[in-house]
Design an enzyme around this catalytic site. Structure first.
Site, PDB file in Angstrom:
ATOM      1  N   SER A 266      11.826  -3.773  17.130  1.00 27.23           N
ATOM      2  CA  SER A 266      13.128  -3.896  17.398  1.00 27.23           C
ATOM      3  C   SER A 266      13.212  -2.852  18.766  1.00 27.23           C
ATOM      4  O   SER A 266      13.632  -3.565  19.886  1.00 27.23           O
ATOM      5  CB  SER A 266      14.020  -3.451  16.525  1.00 27.23           C
ATOM      6  OG  SER A 266      14.067  -2.383  16.165  1.00 27.23           O
TER       7      SER A 266
ATOM      8  N   HIS B 283       9.790  -4.772   8.763  1.00 27.25           N
ATOM      9  CA  HIS B 283      10.547  -3.913   9.639  1.00 27.25           C
ATOM     10  C   HIS B 283      12.039  -3.841   8.901  1.00 27.25           C
ATOM     11  O   HIS B 283      12.035  -3.027   8.049  1.00 27.25           O
ATOM     12  CB  HIS B 283      10.660  -4.665  10.769  1.00 27.25           C
ATOM     13  CG  HIS B 283      11.129  -3.567  12.098  1.00 27.25           C
ATOM     14  ND1 HIS B 283      11.311  -2.388  12.123  1.00 27.25           N
ATOM     15  CD2 HIS B 283      11.874  -3.784  13.307  1.00 27.25           C
ATOM     16  CE1 HIS B 283      11.902  -1.848  13.098  1.00 27.25           C
ATOM     17  NE2 HIS B 283      12.075  -2.700  13.886  1.00 27.25           N
TER      18      HIS B 283
ATOM     19  N   HIS C 196       4.606   3.969   6.367  1.00 28.15           N
ATOM     20  CA  HIS C 196       5.111   3.915   7.689  1.00 28.15           C
ATOM     21  C   HIS C 196       3.993   3.924   8.626  1.00 28.15           C
ATOM     22  O   HIS C 196       2.872   4.578   8.459  1.00 28.15           O
ATOM     23  CB  HIS C 196       5.951   5.204   7.938  1.00 28.15           C
ATOM     24  CG  HIS C 196       6.830   5.068   9.332  1.00 28.15           C
ATOM     25  ND1 HIS C 196       6.448   5.307  10.475  1.00 28.15           N
ATOM     26  CD2 HIS C 196       8.212   4.680   9.281  1.00 28.15           C
ATOM     27  CE1 HIS C 196       7.377   5.117  11.236  1.00 28.15           C
ATOM     28  NE2 HIS C 196       8.265   4.533  10.554  1.00 28.15           N
TER      29      HIS C 196
ATOM     30  N   ARG D 142      15.047  10.440   7.542  1.00 27.11           N
ATOM     31  CA  ARG D 142      16.079   9.603   7.336  1.00 27.11           C
ATOM     32  C   ARG D 142      16.378   9.386   6.020  1.00 27.11           C
ATOM     33  O   ARG D 142      17.640   9.209   5.517  1.00 27.11           O
ATOM     34  CB  ARG D 142      15.959   8.366   8.146  1.00 27.11           C
ATOM     35  CG  ARG D 142      15.937   8.606   9.806  1.00 27.11           C
ATOM     36  CD  ARG D 142      15.208   7.419  10.244  1.00 27.11           C
ATOM     37  NE  ARG D 142      14.337   6.563   9.960  1.00 27.11           N
ATOM     38  CZ  ARG D 142      13.532   5.644  10.225  1.00 27.11           C
ATOM     39  NH1 ARG D 142      14.344   4.862  11.061  1.00 27.11           N
ATOM     40  NH2 ARG D 142      12.453   5.163   9.793  1.00 27.11           N
TER      41      ARG D 142
ATOM     42  N   ASP E 235      14.281   2.943   4.433  1.00 31.65           N
ATOM     43  CA  ASP E 235      14.749   1.667   3.689  1.00 31.65           C
ATOM     44  C   ASP E 235      14.635   2.020   2.351  1.00 31.65           C
ATOM     45  O   ASP E 235      15.189   1.219   1.404  1.00 31.65           O
ATOM     46  CB  ASP E 235      13.870   0.363   4.064  1.00 31.65           C
ATOM     47  CG  ASP E 235      13.962   0.334   5.405  1.00 31.65           C
ATOM     48  OD1 ASP E 235      15.087   0.281   5.839  1.00 31.65           O
ATOM     49  OD2 ASP E 235      13.206  -0.127   6.159  1.00 31.65           O
TER      50      ASP E 235
HETATM   51  C1  LIG Z   1       5.616   0.143   7.155  1.00 30.52           C
HETATM   52  C2  LIG Z   1       4.136  -0.667   6.905  1.00 30.52           C
HETATM   53  C3  LIG Z   1       4.292  -2.030   7.545  1.00 30.52           C
HETATM   54  C4  LIG Z   1       3.201   0.142   7.817  1.00 30.52           C
HETATM   55  O1  LIG Z   1       2.009  -0.618   8.079  1.00 30.52           O
HETATM   56  P1  LIG Z   1       0.779  -0.182   8.485  1.00 30.52           P
HETATM   57  O2  LIG Z   1       0.658   0.882   9.573  1.00 30.52           O
HETATM   58  O3  LIG Z   1      -0.273  -1.103   8.549  1.00 30.52           O
HETATM   59  O4  LIG Z   1       0.350   0.791   7.082  1.00 30.52           O
HETATM   60  P2  LIG Z   1      -0.977   1.236   6.414  1.00 30.52           P
HETATM   61  O5  LIG Z   1      -2.028   1.898   7.686  1.00 30.52           O
HETATM   62  O6  LIG Z   1      -0.802   2.512   5.554  1.00 30.52           O
HETATM   63  O7  LIG Z   1      -1.740  -0.103   6.069  1.00 30.52           O
HETATM   64  C5  LIG Z   1      -2.963   0.197   5.637  1.00 30.52           C
HETATM   65  C6  LIG Z   1      -3.066  -0.702   4.155  1.00 30.52           C
HETATM   66  O8  LIG Z   1      -2.077  -0.102   3.049  1.00 30.52           O
HETATM   67  C7  LIG Z   1      -1.104  -1.194   2.601  1.00 30.52           C
HETATM   68  N1  LIG Z   1       0.077  -0.635   2.409  1.00 30.52           N
HETATM   69  C8  LIG Z   1       0.893   0.210   3.319  1.00 30.52           C
HETATM   70  N2  LIG Z   1       2.013   0.502   2.749  1.00 30.52           N
HETATM   71  C9  LIG Z   1       2.041  -0.020   1.580  1.00 30.52           C
HETATM   72  C10 LIG Z   1       3.032   0.015   0.500  1.00 30.52           C
HETATM   73  N3  LIG Z   1       4.215   0.162   0.581  1.00 30.52           N
HETATM   74  N4  LIG Z   1       2.694  -0.915  -0.661  1.00 30.52           N
HETATM   75  C11 LIG Z   1       1.405  -1.533  -0.733  1.00 30.52           C
HETATM   76  N5  LIG Z   1       0.471  -1.384   0.082  1.00 30.52           N
HETATM   77  C12 LIG Z   1       0.922  -0.834   1.312  1.00 30.52           C
HETATM   78  C13 LIG Z   1      -1.042  -2.161   3.880  1.00 30.52           C
HETATM   79  O9  LIG Z   1      -0.570  -3.373   3.447  1.00 30.52           O
HETATM   80  C14 LIG Z   1      -2.664  -2.015   4.310  1.00 30.52           C
HETATM   81  O10 LIG Z   1      -3.199  -3.123   3.479  1.00 30.52           O
HETATM   82  P3  LIG Z   1      -4.231  -4.012   4.078  1.00 30.52           P
HETATM   83  O11 LIG Z   1      -5.609  -3.151   4.533  1.00 30.52           O
HETATM   84  O12 LIG Z   1      -4.793  -4.596   2.720  1.00 30.52           O
HETATM   85  O13 LIG Z   1      -3.844  -5.121   4.973  1.00 30.52           O
HETATM   86  C15 LIG Z   1       3.598  -0.509   5.468  1.00 30.52           C
HETATM   87  O14 LIG Z   1       3.583   0.502   4.846  1.00 30.52           O
HETATM   88  C16 LIG Z   1       4.394  -1.355   4.578  1.00 30.52           C
HETATM   89  O15 LIG Z   1       4.446  -2.424   4.611  1.00 30.52           O
HETATM   90  N6  LIG Z   1       5.579  -0.919   3.716  1.00 30.52           N
HETATM   91  C17 LIG Z   1       6.326  -1.848   3.129  1.00 30.52           C
HETATM   92  C18 LIG Z   1       7.446  -2.256   4.049  1.00 30.52           C
HETATM   93  C19 LIG Z   1       8.549  -1.218   4.312  1.00 30.52           C
HETATM   94  O16 LIG Z   1       8.891  -0.426   3.660  1.00 30.52           O
HETATM   95  N7  LIG Z   1       8.757  -1.379   5.861  1.00 30.52           N
HETATM   96  C20 LIG Z   1       9.632  -0.566   6.370  1.00 30.52           C
HETATM   97  C21 LIG Z   1       8.952   0.403   7.391  1.00 30.52           C
HETATM   98  S1  LIG Z   1       9.923   1.540   8.151  1.00 30.52           S
END
Ligand SMILES: CC(C)(COP(=O)(O)OP(=O)(O)OC[C@H]1O[C@@H](n2cnc3c(N)ncnc32)[C@H](O)[C@@H]1OP(=O)(O)O)[C@@H](O)C(=O)NCCC(=O)NCCS
Length: 488
Positions: A292, A322, A368, A377, A423
């Site tokens: 965002s 997000h 994250h 937060r 969140d």
């Molecule tokens: C926030 C988020 C998008 C960050 O993504 P990122 O920087 O790519 O995270 P990572 O480097 O840890 O990802 C590596 C792997 O772990 C997985 N992973 C990360 N967080 C995870 C979670 N909460 N549950 C399950 N798997 C997760 C990813 O999907 C990725 O899998 P892949 O290699 O098979 O595609 C991710 O942690 C996520 O999807 N969280 C859940 C959604 C969420 O809470 N979003 C709000 C963020 S403030």
């Protein structure tokens, strides 16, 4: 030139010559005013002086900031901030240092700092309402824009100004009223903000022919108007989708969070209003690279006005990775309760978490892109919950998940950060106070995010930042680039 501007330049030059920052709380006095300043590298000052209006203060700060950037470019312009790898290009540009964002910086181990202040310091130092314990988001906005802690008077003036600018045109009301209740509140929010563009003074003035030096002036006016109008926009969406469509009037004698609570119908619960003050403060800004924030900056760099830039950001915030994660968390927890009962033991919760992962889904609210600790937060909201709702069953489940999910995510072996993010907690607090409509949660996130991204947008135009245009490559060109090199 005012004393302040003279002082600002002098302070900057002084620290430059001495090659060390001015000491904390150093007092500089003149016939007119007394200032107490902190470290100039942080741009953070605490001051108590003749109350200034926010716009006056920005105007004073612009020459200093321009000079600072000129200096940084002259001294460090050609230096590398880091390398870009092929993995970064395919990995969502994670870790590439390529943006300037002054309101906040995110450290993987320390978390967010708003202009050098932690969330706890903001909670302590920013002005509050009488007998209140949470900061007023008006004060946070002032801090984000100026790097300074405002006085109570300045914050009250901002509350009054936002209330005075809050009316929305009738055609926008009609537009919202015509949206079907089945249209997600975030889509309605984005439509309404795009339509508010009709009011943009920047767009109007640009058409007439605007001097570059004046861009910020109209971006400021649009940003202030937009922030002010958000309660009427989101209140209308809430009342239409979930209630009887009647939106109560903004109370011009009250603060922004009170009025947001009022349009939603929760203003009589002072603890809910306090929650909103905390919520709007902590969701506002999270440095510049998140979807965002970066969207606002990117779209704004094309000189699209603040309404267009922010509506684009809302569309990004509406994604489940997000801002939509807060709705997903509550939905997932409620489904868990329905499946395994109200007070499940740890073993059953662990199995539920494992099953979600086996189904190839993410655990919402965990992980994250930057942080490698529990999101501060989350901690702030947990602190609020411990004070106001320690025995709430949903809060107990959130606490239980905190002891189980990180362990299960670590076992996956690929998750960069197993800890909870913002969140994981926010929806539970809203549920407790009766704001139970999960699809609406990201809308509140959006209201808060406006404060952070618009604060930066004002500066982007004041500092004359150019249109953004990073370089992209095709996969075949990337292959050629390195294979040719290796064959040499
Ligand atoms: C926030 C988020 C998008 C960050 O993504 P990122 O920087 O790519 O995270 P990572 O480097 O840890 O990802 C590596 C792997 O772990 C997985 N992973 C990360 N967080 C995870 C979670 N909460 N549950 C399950 N798997 C997760 C990813 O999907 C990725 O899998 P892949 O290699 O098979 O595609 C991710 O942690 C996520 O999807 N969280 C859940 C959604 C969420 O809470 N979003 C709000 C963020 S403030």
């Amino acid at each position: 030139m005012s004393f302040l501007r003279t002082y600002s330049r002098a302070a900057f030059s002084l620290s430059k010559i001495a090659k060390k920052p001015l000491s904390s709380h150093q007092v500089i006095s003149s016939k007119q005013q007394v200032f107490s300043v902190t470290n100039t590298t942080s741009n953070l000052r605490f001051y108590a002086a003749r109350p200034k209006k926010l716009k006056e203060r920005i105007e004073e700060l612009i020459p200093e900031r321009l000079e600072e950037i000129k200096y940084v470019k002259k001294e460090h312009g050609p230096k590398s901030m880091g390398t870009t790898t092929v993995d970064m290009a395919y990995g969502g540009m994670r870790g590439i240092k390529g943006l300037v964002w002054d309101g906040s910086v995110l450290d993987p181990k320390e978390g967010i700092k708003f202009r050098e202040l932690t969330i706890e310091e903001c909670r302590e130092k920013l002005p509050k309402v009488e007998n209140g314990s949470e900061p007023l988001p008006e004060g946070l906005f002032w801090l984000l824009v100026t790097g300074e802690i405002p006085t109570k008077e300045q914050v009250s003036a901002l509350s009054a100004e936002w209330a005075a600018r809050s009316a929305i045109p009738s055609f926008v009301e009609e537009l919202i009223d015509r949206c079907p209740n089945t249209l997600h509140p975030m889509s309605q929010f984005s439509i309404a903000v795009t339509a508010l563009q009709h009011e943009s003074s920047f767009a109007k003035e640009y058409q007439k022919g605007l001097d570059k030096k004046d861009y910020w002036n109209y971006v400021y006016e649009d940003s202030m108007d937009l922030i002010s109008k958000l309660p009427n926009v989101v209140g209308r969406i809430y009342r239409n989708v979930y209630k009887d469509g009647k939106v109560p009037a903004i109370d011009t004698g009250k603060d922004y969070s009170y009025n947001l609570a009022k349009v939603l119908g929760f203003e009589s619960n002072e603890n809910f209003v306090e929650l909103l003050r905390l919520y709007l403060t902590i969701h506002s800004d999270h440095e510049g690279g998140n979807v965002s924030a970066h969207t606002t900056k990117l779209v704004g760099s094309a000189l699209s006005d603040p309404y267009l830039a922010f509506s684009a950001a809302l569309n990004g915030l509406a994604g489940p990775l997000h801002g939509l994660a807060n709705q997903e968390v509550v939905r997932w927890i409620i489904k868990m309760k329905d499946t395994i009962g109200e007070s499940p033991d740890d073993k059953t919760v662990r199995e539920y978490v494992q099953n979600t992962l086996k189904e190839g889904k993410v655990i919402p609210g965990y992980g994250h892109a930057v942080l490698r600790i529990t999101d501060p937060r989350y901690d702030a909201q947990r602190d609020f919950a411990l004070k106001h709702l320690p025995d709430y069953p949903l809060f107990k489940i959130v606490s239980q998940l905190f002891t189980i999910v990180p362990d299960e995510l670590q076992k996956q072996g690929k998750v960069s950060n197993p800890w909870p993010n913002v969140d994981a907690h926010s929806g539970t607090l809203l549920q407790y106070y009766g704001l139970v409509e999960q699809n609406y949660y990201t809308v509140l996130f959006g209201v808060s995010r406006a404060l952070g991204v618009l604060a930066q947008l004002i500066w982007d135009r004041a500092l004359g930042f150019p249109i953004e245009r990073p370089k992209s490559y095709s996969t075949s060109l990337i292959k050629k680039m390195f294979e040719n090199e290796e064959n040499k």
